[in-house]
Structures are given as structure tokens and as C-alpha cells.
Design a protein around this motif. Structure first.
Motif: not given
Ligand code: NAD
Length: 264
Positions: A73-75, A96-109
């Protein structure tokens, strides 16, 4: 064997409570407490800093060599490094960090092909029940009910609207066939700001030390239905995140949700 836990953002408001409640629970071995380079508390005992009994780990800008699960839970600026660390060291990730970019969401996938991970905008059990409800209520009420979401948080919150408010809207959009995020209208001002059909209004309040308030308002001519959730303090998120960390440890790679953790 207790899971070896590393907490990222460990000196933050959430991070300290995660360290404190992990210590109190006795369910984890604290393997690391990480915060940003240059943080004034680096080198201090992380659990003492969090108001708990020492677990023999100091706050550091370096990730530990071995761990089973990370709670971050950071940035958003820290997320890429956290994910890289978890992949490299085969560590499960509760993000838990919120405010992720679309690229970061794709990276999580992509990361979920290699490690087990959960990313949730809200780890509270009550809110996760609401996530399951809000779309169903919209469908039951039907298309003549305007839907607006309000959220209120403390003055220090950086991102807006909250990740939770966005998740509520996304669940409603999914179940009612709206385009998300195209259906969102953020705030409303001006002389030509008439509501348009099918939109979901989003309104963010930032004041004082409000922990987290969310309401979904369904209104038609003659009545309003409101579903609300209030977080009294941060510990409800922390307990959910610790529950997720315990559940996720040792799981096969994949992107899991709080529904999986809670069996909803
Ligand atoms: P905070 O500002 O108090 O804490 C953030 C911490 O992260 C700080 O100590 C900061 O120094 C640290 N940090 C910054 N860069 C870092 C890096 N590169 N590596 C490690 N640590 C770094 O914020 P907070 O109120 O604790 O919230 C943290 C995040 O958690 C926010 O994104 C917030 O929206 C989110 N949050 C999520 C939930 C949820 O249920 N998903 C609940 C509450 C808060």
C-alpha cells in the motif's frame, strides 16, 4: 511455518497498521518493511514505529532477499518495482495501492502468469459484499433509475475518484451493459450540465480525516434508493489485506480477487 511477509509502504498510514496488526495476529513472520529511499524513518524498528512490539526488522529502502508474500500500500510510482521484485523472488503480491495506470494494470495481468496476485481497490469485507450487490440492484430497479456515486475521503488522498468508487461504477456498468469508463460523468458544472441517460455520475469530497464513505444513489421520479458504506478506520482494509495475504501464500500463479479470498 508462518508466511514471511514483506510490507511495502511500511511507514505510511496503511503500512504501519499492516505491520502492527500482522505483529498482533502472530500469523506472519515479518521479513521486511520497505519504504522509499530517503524516508526519515529508515533504520528504525518497523514494528515499534507502528506502535507494536518489535519483530526485529528495521524500515529499509531495500527489499529482503527472501519472502513468501508482499503487501503493498504505497504509491503507483512504487508498483513496477514491487511487481518486478515479486516476480524475481517468487513472492505472492497483495496490492492495495490505488490510482494505477492502464499500463500498470496490463503489467499485473502479465505478472499473474508468473506469481499469484490480488489487486483490489478496497479490501474491506463489507465493501466486497457491496461490489456483488450494486450491479444487481441496478438491474432490478431498471433503466429509469439515474445512478450517481459519491465518495468522501481525507484531505491527504491523492487520486480521485477513489479506486473503490470506480470499482462500484465498473460493477454496475458490467451488469447493466454500459460502456465503462465511457459512461462516467465526473462532477457536474456549467450552464449546460443536464444529466444524460445511461451515465453514472461521480462525485468526490475531500475533507479532514474522513477514512472512506461511499454511496450509490439510484433515483427515479418519486423515490431514491441509496446503498452506503462507511469505513470507521483503516483497520478494516488492513484485516482484509492480511486475510488475503494468508490465503494467497503458496497459491498457483494467477490474478485472484477478494471474492476468491472470502468465498463469495
Ligand atoms: P501514505 O501516503 O500514508 O503512505 C504511502 C507510503 O508509501 C509512504 O510511507 C511513502 O513514503 C511510501 N512510498 C512512497 N514511495 C515508495 C516506494 N518507492 N517504495 C516503498 N514505499 C514507498 O498513504 P496511505 O494512506 O497509507 O495509502 C497508500 C495507498 O493505499 C494509496 O494508494 C491509497 O489509496 C491506498 N489504499 C487502498 C486501500 C484498499 O483497500 N485497497 C485502502 C486504503 C488505502
Amino acid at each position: 511455518m508462518k508466511p514471511k511477509l514483506v510490507v511495502s509502504g511500511a511507514a505510511g498510514r496503511m503500512g504501519r497498521r499492516i505491520v502492527a496488526l500482522a505483529a498482533q495476529s502472530g500469523d506472519f513472520e515479518l521479513a521486511g518493511a520497505v519504504d522509499v529511499a530517503g524516508h526519515p524513518d529508515l533504520g528504525k524498528d518497523a514494528a515499534l514505529l507502528a506502535g507494536a512490539e518489535s519483530m526485529g526488522v528495521v524500515l529499509s529502502s531495500e527489499h529482503p532477499k527472501a519472502a513468501d508474500v508482499m503487501i503493498d500500500f504505497s504509491l503507483p510510482a512504487a508498483t513496477d518495482t514491487a511487481v518486478e521484485y515479486c516476480i524475481k523472488n517468487n513472492v505472492a503480491l497483495v496490492l492495495g495501492t490505488t490510482g494505477l495506470s492502464d499500463e500498470q494494470n496490463a503489467m499485473l495481468d502479465a505478472a499473474a502468469k508468473k506469481i499469484p496476485l490480488i489487486q483490489a481497490s478496497n479490501y474491506s469485507v463489507g465493501m466486497n459484499v457491496l461490489f456483488g450487490l450494486v450491479g444487481k440492484v441496478a438491474v432490478m430497479l431498471g433503466g429509469d433509475y439515474d445512478i450517481e456515486i459519491t465518495e468522501a475521503h481525507h484531505r491527504f488522498k491523492k487520486d480521485s475518484p477513489s479506486g473503490t468508487a470506480l470499482s462500484l461504477a465498473e460493477k454496475i456498468a458490467e451488469e447493466t451493459g454500459r460502456d465503462f469508463p465511457g459512461c462516467l460523468v465526473h462532477g457536474r458544472e456549467g450552464k449546460d450540465a443536464l444529466r444524460t441517460e445511461g451515465t453514472i455520475g461521480m462525485h468526490a469530497i475531500r475533507a479532514g480525516d474522513i477514512t472512506g464513505e461511499h454511496s450509490v444513489v439510484y433515483g427515479t421520479l418519486g423515490e431514491t434508493v441509496t446503498i452506503s458504506h462507511s469505513a470507521h478506520n483503516r483497520d478494516n482494509f488492513v484485516r482484509g489485506a492480511l486475510r488475503a495475504a494468508k490465503w494467497l501464500t503458496g497459491k498457483e500463479p494467477g490474478r485472484y480477487s477478494m471474492n476468491d479470498v472470502l468465498g463469495l
